[in-house]
Design a protein around this motif. Structure first.
Motif, PDB file in Angstrom:
ATOM      1  N   ARG A  70       0.822  -1.218   0.000  1.00  0.00           N
ATOM      2  CA  ARG A  70       0.000   0.000   0.000  1.00  0.00           C
ATOM      3  C   ARG A  70       0.855   1.268   0.000  1.00  0.00           C
ATOM      4  NH1 ARG A  70      -3.082  -3.304   3.063  1.00  0.00           N
ATOM      5  NH2 ARG A  70      -5.249  -3.540   2.431  1.00  0.00           N
ATOM      6  N   GLN A  71       2.064   1.175   0.509  1.00  0.00           N
ATOM      7  CA  GLN A  71       2.955   2.329   0.585  1.00  0.00           C
ATOM      8  C   GLN A  71       3.687   2.595  -0.735  1.00  0.00           C
ATOM      9  OE1 GLN A  71       2.687   4.125   3.408  1.00  0.00           O
ATOM     10  NE2 GLN A  71       1.236   2.503   3.961  1.00  0.00           N
ATOM     11  N   CYS A  72       3.639   1.640  -1.656  1.00  0.00           N
ATOM     12  CA  CYS A  72       4.323   1.810  -2.938  1.00  0.00           C
ATOM     13  C   CYS A  72       3.644   2.901  -3.747  1.00  0.00           C
ATOM     14  CB  CYS A  72       4.325   0.498  -3.731  1.00  0.00           C
ATOM     15  SG  CYS A  72       5.333  -0.801  -2.997  1.00  0.00           S
ATOM     16  N   GLN A  73       4.447   3.761  -4.336  1.00  0.00           N
ATOM     17  CA  GLN A  73       3.924   4.861  -5.150  1.00  0.00           C
ATOM     18  C   GLN A  73       3.644   4.432  -6.582  1.00  0.00           C
ATOM     19  OE1 GLN A  73       3.194   8.035  -3.907  1.00  0.00           O
ATOM     20  NE2 GLN A  73       3.456   6.869  -2.020  1.00  0.00           N
ATOM     21  N   ASN A  74       4.415   3.441  -7.063  1.00  0.00           N
ATOM     22  CA  ASN A  74       4.215   2.946  -8.420  1.00  0.00           C
ATOM     23  C   ASN A  74       4.689   1.502  -8.513  1.00  0.00           C
ATOM     24  OD1 ASN A  74       7.120   3.210  -8.800  1.00  0.00           O
ATOM     25  ND2 ASN A  74       6.723   5.391  -8.983  1.00  0.00           N
ATOM     26  N   VAL A  75       4.290   0.845  -9.590  1.00  0.00           N
ATOM     27  CA  VAL A  75       4.631  -0.574  -9.756  1.00  0.00           C
ATOM     28  C   VAL A  75       6.124  -0.739 -10.026  1.00  0.00           C
ATOM     29  CG1 VAL A  75       4.262  -2.622 -11.187  1.00  0.00           C
ATOM     30  CG2 VAL A  75       2.305  -1.231 -10.473  1.00  0.00           C
ATOM     31  N   ILE A  76       6.622   0.064 -10.987  1.00  0.00           N
ATOM     32  CA  ILE A  76       8.043  -0.009 -11.339  1.00  0.00           C
ATOM     33  C   ILE A  76       8.674   1.298 -10.901  1.00  0.00           C
ATOM     34  CG2 ILE A  76       9.704  -0.234 -13.226  1.00  0.00           C
ATOM     35  CD1 ILE A  76       7.444  -1.650 -14.828  1.00  0.00           C
ATOM     36  N   PRO A  77       9.622   1.291 -10.033  1.00  0.00           N
ATOM     37  CA  PRO A  77      10.340   0.178  -9.435  1.00  0.00           C
ATOM     38  C   PRO A  77       9.847  -0.218  -8.036  1.00  0.00           C
ATOM     39  CG  PRO A  77      11.574   2.161  -8.998  1.00  0.00           C
ATOM     40  CD  PRO A  77      10.326   2.570  -9.767  1.00  0.00           C
ATOM     41  N   GLY A 114      -6.649 -12.013  -2.292  1.00  0.00           N
ATOM     42  CA  GLY A 114      -7.583 -10.934  -1.985  1.00  0.00           C
ATOM     43  C   GLY A 114      -6.882  -9.771  -1.304  1.00  0.00           C
ATOM     44  N   ALA A 115      -6.026 -10.074  -0.337  1.00  0.00           N
ATOM     45  CA  ALA A 115      -5.287  -9.023   0.372  1.00  0.00           C
ATOM     46  C   ALA A 115      -4.335  -8.302  -0.568  1.00  0.00           C
ATOM     47  CB  ALA A 115      -4.521  -9.620   1.556  1.00  0.00           C
ATOM     48  N   VAL A 116      -3.657  -9.055  -1.420  1.00  0.00           N
ATOM     49  CA  VAL A 116      -2.733  -8.457  -2.390  1.00  0.00           C
ATOM     50  C   VAL A 116      -3.503  -7.589  -3.380  1.00  0.00           C
ATOM     51  CG1 VAL A 116      -1.218  -8.983  -4.351  1.00  0.00           C
ATOM     52  CG2 VAL A 116      -0.954 -10.221  -2.198  1.00  0.00           C
ATOM     53  N   GLY A 117      -4.597  -8.115  -3.910  1.00  0.00           N
ATOM     54  CA  GLY A 117      -5.391  -7.362  -4.872  1.00  0.00           C
ATOM     55  C   GLY A 117      -5.876  -6.042  -4.302  1.00  0.00           C
ATOM     56  N   GLU A 118      -6.336  -6.086  -3.077  1.00  0.00           N
ATOM     57  CA  GLU A 118      -6.809  -4.860  -2.427  1.00  0.00           C
ATOM     58  C   GLU A 118      -5.665  -3.867  -2.237  1.00  0.00           C
ATOM     59  OE1 GLU A 118      -8.322  -3.815   1.998  1.00  0.00           O
ATOM     60  OE2 GLU A 118      -9.341  -5.499   1.025  1.00  0.00           O
ATOM     61  N   ALA A 119      -4.500  -4.376  -1.881  1.00  0.00           N
ATOM     62  CA  ALA A 119      -3.360  -3.499  -1.594  1.00  0.00           C
ATOM     63  C   ALA A 119      -2.794  -2.828  -2.842  1.00  0.00           C
ATOM     64  CB  ALA A 119      -2.263  -4.290  -0.877  1.00  0.00           C
ATOM     65  N   ILE A 120      -2.772  -3.540  -3.957  1.00  0.00           N
ATOM     66  CA  ILE A 120      -2.089  -2.984  -5.137  1.00  0.00           C
ATOM     67  C   ILE A 120      -3.028  -2.504  -6.236  1.00  0.00           C
ATOM     68  CG2 ILE A 120      -0.027  -4.367  -4.709  1.00  0.00           C
ATOM     69  CD1 ILE A 120      -0.833  -6.088  -7.159  1.00  0.00           C
ATOM     70  N   SER A 121      -4.320  -2.619  -6.054  1.00  0.00           N
ATOM     71  CA  SER A 121      -5.240  -2.286  -7.157  1.00  0.00           C
ATOM     72  C   SER A 121      -5.087  -0.847  -7.635  1.00  0.00           C
ATOM     73  CB  SER A 121      -6.686  -2.593  -6.775  1.00  0.00           C
ATOM     74  OG  SER A 121      -7.080  -1.809  -5.674  1.00  0.00           O
ATOM     75  N   GLY A 122      -4.826   0.080  -6.741  1.00  0.00           N
ATOM     76  CA  GLY A 122      -4.684   1.479  -7.141  1.00  0.00           C
ATOM     77  C   GLY A 122      -3.504   1.724  -8.057  1.00  0.00           C
ATOM     78  N   ILE A 123      -2.315   1.267  -7.636  1.00  0.00           N
ATOM     79  CA  ILE A 123      -1.138   1.503  -8.484  1.00  0.00           C
ATOM     80  C   ILE A 123      -1.163   0.619  -9.725  1.00  0.00           C
ATOM     81  CG2 ILE A 123       0.315   2.407  -6.638  1.00  0.00           C
ATOM     82  CD1 ILE A 123       1.779  -0.311  -6.610  1.00  0.00           C
ATOM     83  N   PHE A 124      -1.807  -0.520  -9.615  1.00  0.00           N
ATOM     84  CA  PHE A 124      -1.954  -1.410 -10.771  1.00  0.00           C
ATOM     85  C   PHE A 124      -2.839  -0.735 -11.823  1.00  0.00           C
ATOM     86  CE2 PHE A 124      -3.607  -5.234 -12.938  1.00  0.00           C
ATOM     87  CZ  PHE A 124      -2.422  -5.886 -13.203  1.00  0.00           C
TER      88      PHE A 124
END
Length: 190
Positions: A70-77, A114-124
């Protein structure tokens, strides 16, 4: 997890991540931990109880990692670098996916994804240019996770492979969007 159980759980986690359920034998665990088989039975009634604790440990790990995602600003990097620090967790999830015919493994895998999907859906969604369509983002994310675990091995889990995988997803979505625009031009908007 009790501190005295920790070496067993950590050993089991590594064995399961790399070998799946066949790696979880009392003999193998005792060998890795450097204890006797009777020591295993002193702490855990049997392998079934041990496996339940192992799955619980995995879900705790997943929730900890999801907070970092959730703290990641973008996928790469950002996300890619985080994934490289949690390789064993990804390999554990891969084994759960492979062996999801076992109900407890399927349940754990579903909770994990489910937990991963919820956490990264925004930056994804941002990476794919789908921020305007959360339903489509969720579908692409679930399909890409399924495909991700099909391709994942200890050898493929590298920075270059992960970046390439993300670029392939972007290209796929762009191709669908281009096709959709082309269809709209040819047949008019519905």
């Amino acid at each position: 997890m009790k501190p005295i159980e920790q070496p067993w759980i950590l050993a089991g986690y590594r064995l399961f991540a790399h070998e799946g359920p066949k790696g979880l034998t009392v003999e193998g665990l005792a060998r890795v931990v450097g204890k006797s088989k009777s020591s295993f039975y002193h702490h855990f009634a049997d392998l079934e109880v041990f496996t339940e604790l192992l799955l619980r440990y995995h879900l705790n790990q997943v929730h900890r990692i999801a907070e970092q995602e959730r703290q990641c600003q973008n996928v790469i990097p950002d996300l890619v670098n985080l994934l490289l620090t949690v390789k064993e967790n990804l390999l554990f999830d891969r084994q759960l996916r492979i062996h999801r015919t076992i109900p407890a493994f399927k349940q754990c895998f579903d909770k994990s994804t489910g937990a991963v999907g919820e956490a990264i859906s925004g930056i994804f969604a941002d990476m794919l240019g789908l921020a305007h369509n959360s339903a489509l983002t969720r579908m692409v994310l679930m399909l890409s996770l399924e495909n991700f675990y099909l391709q994942l091995t200890p050898e493929t889990l590298t920075y270059d492979w992960l970046v390439g995988y993300m670029h392939e997803l972007q290209a796929m979505v762009r191709a669908f969007q281009a096709n959709d625009r082309q269809q709209s031009i040819l047949y008019g908007s519905v």
